[in-house]
Design a protein around this motif. Structure first.
Motif, PDB file in Angstrom:
ATOM      1  N   THR A  45       0.851  -1.197   0.000  1.00  0.00           N
ATOM      2  CA  THR A  45       0.000   0.000   0.000  1.00  0.00           C
ATOM      3  C   THR A  45       0.885   1.245   0.000  1.00  0.00           C
ATOM      4  OG1 THR A  45      -0.133   0.643   2.340  1.00  0.00           O
ATOM      5  CG2 THR A  45      -1.477  -1.240   1.667  1.00  0.00           C
ATOM      6  N   MET A  46       0.202   2.375  -0.252  1.00  0.00           N
ATOM      7  CA  MET A  46       0.901   3.659  -0.112  1.00  0.00           C
ATOM      8  C   MET A  46       0.412   4.385   1.141  1.00  0.00           C
ATOM      9  SD  MET A  46       1.718   4.958  -3.903  1.00  0.00           S
ATOM     10  CE  MET A  46       0.120   5.592  -4.326  1.00  0.00           C
ATOM     11  N   GLY A  47      -0.228   3.640   2.036  1.00  0.00           N
ATOM     12  CA  GLY A  47      -0.643   4.232   3.311  1.00  0.00           C
ATOM     13  C   GLY A  47      -1.919   5.040   3.215  1.00  0.00           C
ATOM     14  N   PRO A  67     -12.383  -7.636  -4.181  1.00  0.00           N
ATOM     15  CA  PRO A  67     -13.432  -6.722  -4.667  1.00  0.00           C
ATOM     16  C   PRO A  67     -13.260  -5.281  -4.207  1.00  0.00           C
ATOM     17  CG  PRO A  67     -14.347  -8.442  -3.228  1.00  0.00           C
ATOM     18  CD  PRO A  67     -12.891  -8.700  -3.332  1.00  0.00           C
ATOM     19  N   ILE A  68     -13.880  -4.375  -4.922  1.00  0.00           N
ATOM     20  CA  ILE A  68     -13.801  -2.936  -4.595  1.00  0.00           C
ATOM     21  C   ILE A  68     -14.644  -2.648  -3.361  1.00  0.00           C
ATOM     22  CG2 ILE A  68     -14.268  -0.584  -5.416  1.00  0.00           C
ATOM     23  CD1 ILE A  68     -14.015  -1.662  -8.289  1.00  0.00           C
ATOM     24  N   TYR A  69     -14.064  -1.970  -2.414  1.00  0.00           N
ATOM     25  CA  TYR A  69     -14.756  -1.597  -1.185  1.00  0.00           C
ATOM     26  C   TYR A  69     -15.280  -0.164  -1.364  1.00  0.00           C
ATOM     27  CZ  TYR A  69     -15.627  -1.962   3.821  1.00  0.00           C
ATOM     28  OH  TYR A  69     -16.219  -2.054   5.049  1.00  0.00           O
ATOM     29  N   PHE A  98      -4.283  -7.582  -4.039  1.00  0.00           N
ATOM     30  CA  PHE A  98      -4.469  -6.311  -4.748  1.00  0.00           C
ATOM     31  C   PHE A  98      -5.960  -6.067  -4.959  1.00  0.00           C
ATOM     32  CE2 PHE A  98      -0.230  -7.635  -5.673  1.00  0.00           C
ATOM     33  CZ  PHE A  98       0.506  -6.457  -5.689  1.00  0.00           C
ATOM     34  N   GLY A  99      -6.357  -4.792  -4.933  1.00  0.00           N
ATOM     35  CA  GLY A  99      -7.765  -4.446  -5.096  1.00  0.00           C
ATOM     36  C   GLY A  99      -8.157  -4.339  -6.568  1.00  0.00           C
ATOM     37  N   LYS A 158     -10.150  -2.295  -7.462  1.00  0.00           N
ATOM     38  CA  LYS A 158     -10.282  -0.845  -7.637  1.00  0.00           C
ATOM     39  C   LYS A 158      -9.277  -0.361  -8.691  1.00  0.00           C
ATOM     40  CE  LYS A 158     -10.376   3.627  -6.179  1.00  0.00           C
ATOM     41  NZ  LYS A 158      -9.006   4.024  -6.200  1.00  0.00           N
ATOM     42  N   GLN A 212      -3.957  -2.212 -12.854  1.00  0.00           N
ATOM     43  CA  GLN A 212      -2.761  -2.537 -12.062  1.00  0.00           C
ATOM     44  C   GLN A 212      -2.736  -4.029 -11.726  1.00  0.00           C
ATOM     45  OE1 GLN A 212      -1.097  -0.097  -8.676  1.00  0.00           O
ATOM     46  NE2 GLN A 212      -2.286  -1.555  -7.491  1.00  0.00           N
ATOM     47  N   ALA A 216     -16.056   4.615  -4.424  1.00  0.00           N
ATOM     48  CA  ALA A 216     -14.988   3.668  -4.082  1.00  0.00           C
ATOM     49  C   ALA A 216     -14.032   4.329  -3.098  1.00  0.00           C
ATOM     50  CB  ALA A 216     -14.244   3.261  -5.348  1.00  0.00           C
ATOM     51  N   LEU A 217     -13.700   3.626  -2.023  1.00  0.00           N
ATOM     52  CA  LEU A 217     -12.761   4.191  -1.054  1.00  0.00           C
ATOM     53  C   LEU A 217     -11.405   4.400  -1.720  1.00  0.00           C
ATOM     54  CD1 LEU A 217     -14.986   3.446   0.962  1.00  0.00           C
ATOM     55  CD2 LEU A 217     -13.193   2.766   2.542  1.00  0.00           C
ATOM     56  N   GLY A 224     -10.960  -0.199   2.681  1.00  0.00           N
ATOM     57  CA  GLY A 224     -10.633  -0.968   1.466  1.00  0.00           C
ATOM     58  C   GLY A 224      -9.307  -1.694   1.638  1.00  0.00           C
ATOM     59  N   HIS A 225      -8.308  -0.981   2.169  1.00  0.00           N
ATOM     60  CA  HIS A 225      -7.016  -1.628   2.449  1.00  0.00           C
ATOM     61  C   HIS A 225      -7.193  -2.717   3.506  1.00  0.00           C
ATOM     62  CE1 HIS A 225      -5.427   2.538   1.292  1.00  0.00           C
ATOM     63  NE2 HIS A 225      -4.853   1.744   0.422  1.00  0.00           N
ATOM     64  N   HIS A 260      -7.507   2.868   4.664  1.00  0.00           N
ATOM     65  CA  HIS A 260      -8.955   2.932   4.862  1.00  0.00           C
ATOM     66  C   HIS A 260      -9.502   1.504   4.848  1.00  0.00           C
ATOM     67  CE1 HIS A 260      -9.052   2.194   0.582  1.00  0.00           C
ATOM     68  NE2 HIS A 260      -8.409   3.317   0.333  1.00  0.00           N
ATOM     69  N   TYR A 291       0.204  13.652  -1.663  1.00  0.00           N
ATOM     70  CA  TYR A 291      -0.324  12.342  -1.282  1.00  0.00           C
ATOM     71  C   TYR A 291      -0.310  12.234   0.249  1.00  0.00           C
ATOM     72  CZ  TYR A 291      -1.857   7.643  -2.032  1.00  0.00           C
ATOM     73  OH  TYR A 291      -2.643   6.523  -2.056  1.00  0.00           O
TER      74      TYR A 291
HETATM   75  P1  AMP Z   1      -2.919   2.200  -2.640  1.00  0.00           P
HETATM   76  O1  AMP Z   1      -2.495   2.439  -1.245  1.00  0.00           O
HETATM   77  O2  AMP Z   1      -3.937   3.163  -3.130  1.00  0.00           O
HETATM   78  O3  AMP Z   1      -1.763   2.017  -3.584  1.00  0.00           O
HETATM   79  O4  AMP Z   1      -3.668   0.812  -2.631  1.00  0.00           O
HETATM   80  C1  AMP Z   1      -3.099  -0.339  -2.082  1.00  0.00           C
HETATM   81  C2  AMP Z   1      -3.953  -1.510  -2.474  1.00  0.00           C
HETATM   82  O5  AMP Z   1      -5.261  -1.342  -1.949  1.00  0.00           O
HETATM   83  C3  AMP Z   1      -4.120  -1.669  -3.989  1.00  0.00           C
HETATM   84  O6  AMP Z   1      -4.076  -3.049  -4.318  1.00  0.00           O
HETATM   85  C4  AMP Z   1      -5.466  -1.085  -4.246  1.00  0.00           C
HETATM   86  O7  AMP Z   1      -6.101  -1.607  -5.398  1.00  0.00           O
HETATM   87  C5  AMP Z   1      -6.202  -1.499  -2.978  1.00  0.00           C
HETATM   88  N1  AMP Z   1      -7.356  -0.644  -2.771  1.00  0.00           N
HETATM   89  C6  AMP Z   1      -7.379   0.711  -2.680  1.00  0.00           C
HETATM   90  N2  AMP Z   1      -8.644   1.148  -2.522  1.00  0.00           N
HETATM   91  C7  AMP Z   1      -9.434   0.058  -2.541  1.00  0.00           C
HETATM   92  C8  AMP Z   1     -10.846  -0.154  -2.444  1.00  0.00           C
HETATM   93  N3  AMP Z   1     -11.712   0.864  -2.312  1.00  0.00           N
HETATM   94  N4  AMP Z   1     -11.307  -1.425  -2.488  1.00  0.00           N
HETATM   95  C9  AMP Z   1     -10.444  -2.470  -2.638  1.00  0.00           C
HETATM   96  N5  AMP Z   1      -9.120  -2.336  -2.733  1.00  0.00           N
HETATM   97  C10 AMP Z   1      -8.613  -1.099  -2.683  1.00  0.00           C
END
Ligand code: AMP
Length: 282
Positions: free
Chosen positions: A29-31, A176-178, A148-149, A151, A155, A185-186, A36-37, A34, A71
């Motif tokens: 993640t990039m922190g 799945p997308i949260y 991985f999401g 979302k 990627q 979408a979060l 979704g993570h 939420h 960010y």
């Molecule tokens: P990020 O920190 O945005 O790079 O996301 C880290 C991981 O969390 C990635 O695999 C994203 O696809 C996943 N992710 C971010 N938001 C959501 C979401 N709303 N639902 C599901 N997965 C998510």
């Protein structure tokens, strides 16, 4: 809960886990975490002996320097959130130097065209940055499975290709997308939205749902036109792209074939904040 900053420290402990035949579930993640993570982390905990979460805002995947600077970085509250989920989680929060060494360069990947579609057109170099950081992180963390999401569906497909190209043994799991109750979408970027933008943003998912309903009865070009029209009526959201594409190669389509899986993809600006979403159509 253990928080590692140094590559060598986590590499040493991962080697111990491997000797003990423990499975490792990894969530990069990039922190600014939420729910979704956390859903990804929960799944990693359920399916593995150990869950490792990396928190690293990766400079090489940002094509827009303002986006990188703005960010959100919230390590302390991220760690608190993760420890409320389980004390078995390991956090890896390195500096760029720990990941890249002195040369922060991207590898130039050929993802067989996946990288030229959608996000690739609007974010040059983005997927080379994603591929490069994941190659480094996978080699540090040696995960059994990585989560991985959907979302970031493009990627996800590119990560599957990366693992093939780099011949890594990690299994890639799509989740799945949260969403908020509103359908939005979060995303970590949602934290930067004003109330007015937050109120307008559920339109993105509503449009995707309507496209899903109409998919198969209306032509692809009619659907494309309809989506563009919806954004003409709002000044708060600006459409960057909308595409209906094949799941397999992410190529845009003009007509529908019954045996093929499709998804609709969208990117929208709320002022300078970029929001993406997608939906399975069949
Ligand atoms: P990020 O920190 O945005 O790079 O996301 C880290 C991981 O969390 C990635 O695999 C994203 O696809 C996943 N992710 C971010 N938001 C959501 C979401 N709303 N639902 C599901 N997965 C998510």
């Amino acid at each position: 809960m253990q928080v590692y900053e140094k590559r060598l420290d986590i590499v040493r402990d991962v080697a111990t886990f491997k000797r003990e035949k423990q499975t490792i579930g990894f969530v990069p993640t990039m922190g600014a975490l939420h729910q979704g993570h956390l859903a990804l982390v929960q799944r990693a905990l359920e399916e593995n002996d150990i869950a490792i979460v990396s928190i690293f805002v990766n400079p090489t995947q940002f094509n827009n320097s303002e986006d990188l600077v703005k960010y959100p970085r919230t390590l302390d509250s991220d760690v608190k959130l993760l420890s409320s989920l389980s004390n078995k989680i390991i956090v890896f929060a390195p500096t760029p130097n720990e990941v890249y060494g002195s040369q922060m360069n991207s590898i130039s990947y050929d993802f067989e065209g996946l990288e030229h579609e959608m996000e690739g057109k609007f974010r040059p170099g983005h997927f080379d940055g994603v591929g490069t950081v994941l190659k480094h992180l996978f080699s540090i963390v040696s995960p059994t499975k990585a989560y991985f999401g959907e979302k970031d569906f493009q990627q996800l497909q590119i990560v599957r290709k990366l693992v093939e190209i780099e011949k890594m043994s990690v299994q890639i799991i799509g989740c799945p997308i949260y969403r908020e109750k509103s359908g939005l979408a979060l995303s970590s970027r949602n934290k930067r939205l004003t109330q007015e933008q937050l109120d307008a943003s559920p339109l993105i998912h509503k449009i995707l749902q309507q496209v899903k309903k109409d998919f198969g009865t209306k032509s692809v070009s009619k659907l494309n036109d309809w989506v563009s029209e919806q954004f003409e009526n709002t000044e708060i959201l600006e459409l960057e792209y909308f595409e209906i594409a094949k799941v397999s190669d992410l190529k845009t389509i003009t007509k529908i074939d019954n045996d093929i899986k499709y998804r609709a993809f969208i990117a929208v600006f709320a002022d300078k904040i970029r929001l993406i979403d997608n939906i399975a159509l069949n």
